[in-house]
Design a protein around this motif. Structure first.
Motif, mmCIF file in Angstrom:
data_model
loop_
_atom_site.group_PDB
_atom_site.id
_atom_site.type_symbol
_atom_site.label_atom_id
_atom_site.label_comp_id
_atom_site.label_asym_id
_atom_site.label_seq_id
_atom_site.Cartn_x
_atom_site.Cartn_y
_atom_site.Cartn_z
ATOM 1 N N THR A 176 0.947 -0.930 0.048
ATOM 2 C CA THR A 176 -0.347 -0.243 0.155
ATOM 3 C C THR A 176 0.911 1.359 -0.083
ATOM 4 O O THR A 176 0.634 2.282 -0.699
ATOM 5 N N ASN A 177 2.040 1.268 0.517
ATOM 6 C CA ASN A 177 3.002 1.825 1.004
ATOM 7 C C ASN A 177 4.187 1.374 0.563
ATOM 8 O O ASN A 177 4.359 0.631 0.549
ATOM 9 N N PRO A 178 4.972 3.010 0.302
ATOM 10 C CA PRO A 178 5.964 2.199 -0.416
ATOM 11 C C PRO A 178 7.446 1.569 0.408
ATOM 12 O O PRO A 178 7.910 1.249 0.589
ATOM 13 N N GLU A 179 7.132 2.090 1.983
ATOM 14 C CA GLU A 179 8.147 2.081 2.656
ATOM 15 C C GLU A 179 7.039 0.581 3.612
ATOM 16 O O GLU A 179 7.846 -0.188 4.222
ATOM 17 N N ASP A 180 6.038 -0.197 3.185
ATOM 18 C CA ASP A 180 6.132 -1.355 3.249
ATOM 19 C C ASP A 180 6.720 -2.217 3.223
ATOM 20 O O ASP A 180 6.739 -3.514 4.017
ATOM 21 N N LEU A 181 8.080 -1.959 1.915
ATOM 22 C CA LEU A 181 8.235 -2.768 1.517
ATOM 23 C C LEU A 181 9.499 -3.403 2.368
ATOM 24 O O LEU A 181 10.407 -4.203 2.498
ATOM 25 N N TRP A 182 10.065 -2.235 3.931
ATOM 26 C CA TRP A 182 11.038 -2.229 4.743
ATOM 27 C C TRP A 182 10.812 -2.063 6.266
ATOM 28 O O TRP A 182 11.210 -2.326 6.715
ATOM 29 N N LEU A 183 9.679 -1.695 6.468
ATOM 30 C CA LEU A 183 8.799 -1.658 7.914
ATOM 31 C C LEU A 183 8.568 -2.882 7.966
ATOM 32 O O LEU A 183 8.253 -3.926 7.238
ATOM 33 N N THR A 184 7.851 -3.483 9.129
ATOM 34 C CA THR A 184 6.773 -3.992 9.748
ATOM 35 C C THR A 184 6.135 -4.656 8.874
ATOM 36 O O THR A 184 5.954 -5.983 9.095
ATOM 37 N N ALA A 185 4.956 -3.929 8.353
ATOM 38 C CA ALA A 185 3.983 -4.515 7.123
ATOM 39 C C ALA A 185 4.138 -5.544 6.163
ATOM 40 O O ALA A 185 4.487 -6.295 5.786
ATOM 41 N N SER A 186 6.128 -5.902 6.127
ATOM 42 C CA SER A 186 6.943 -6.763 5.218
ATOM 43 C C SER A 186 7.455 -8.117 6.233
ATOM 44 O O SER A 186 7.784 -8.019 7.070
#
Length: 218
Positions: free
Chosen positions: A107-117
């Motif tokens: 959903t968000n660009p930072e999802d690839l490296w933060l806790t969403a991944s």
């Protein structure tokens, strides 16, 4: 590690000499772009490279990430190297990451490296501080930060490097080691290579990526 494809090493290198279409680099990338952000091609930024892409935002702290539909695995005992050359107008406001992600949330660009991944190994900067993030099966993202290196503003280029020696991961800035970790490395899971940036609150801030490459020991 290997600079050309061989029976020992698989190599990917993108100098961004192709056109950017529909706000995403050509060549098979998938883009995650915040509403206020853009990602465009540029080939007029000097003579020390042959192409680049520029990530910008409208000043609302937005950004963009791109990932490749590659199926990669970090394996115990097998080496992996990733590298990216970039510059930022306001590096203290900029978070830049490159690495490998399970892309379990986009959903968000930072999802690839933060806790969403669920699974991730990445290295770069978080608001100008050298930072490595690692997680395996949502065990809890380990964040390892290095010294408070001052990243100079454009036109200074910086080279990020991430190395996995088969056991530990290491992060480098301009050839100097800044961090290392062996915690929750996502070994033996399917991952996609990516890079991305969050620009910060200043509308004039941009990040320019000169090239992106990785090498994997077969």
């Amino acid at each position: 590690m290997g600079l050309i494809n061989s029976a020992e090493h698989a190599v990917f290198f993108d100098d961004f000499r192709d056109a950017v279409t529909s706000n995403a680099p050509a060549g098979g990338y998938t883009a995650i772009i915040d509403t206020g952000a853009t990602i465009v091609a540029s080939n007029t930024l000097g003579t020390d490279h042959t192409g680049s892409i520029v990530i910008a935002s409208d000043g609302a702290g937005e950004g963009a990430s791109v990932y490749l539909p590659e199926r990669l695995q970090l394996l115990a005992g097998k080496r992996f190297w990733m590298e990216m050359r970039y510059r930022s107008v306001l590096p203290g406001e900029t978070s830049v990451q490159m690495g490998l992600s399970s892309v379990t949330a986009t959903t968000n660009p930072e999802d690839l490296w933060l806790t969403a991944s669920a699974d991730v190994l990445s290295f770069g900067t978080l608001l100008g501080v050298p930072s490595m993030l690692a997680d395996l099966a949502n065990a809890g993202t380990a964040v390892v930060t290095g010294d408070t290196t001052t990243f100079a503003a454009s036109p200074t280029w910086h080279t990020l490097g991430m190395y996995f020696d088969g056991v530990r991961a290491f992060g480098y800035v301009n050839g100097k080691q800044k961090v290392t970790t062996a915690t929750t490395i996502p070994v033996s899971v399917t991952l996609a290579p990516f890079f991305g940036a969050l620009i910060g609150a200043t509308a004039s801030n941009t990040i320019t990526v000169d090239y992106f490459r990785y090498v994997q020991e077969r």
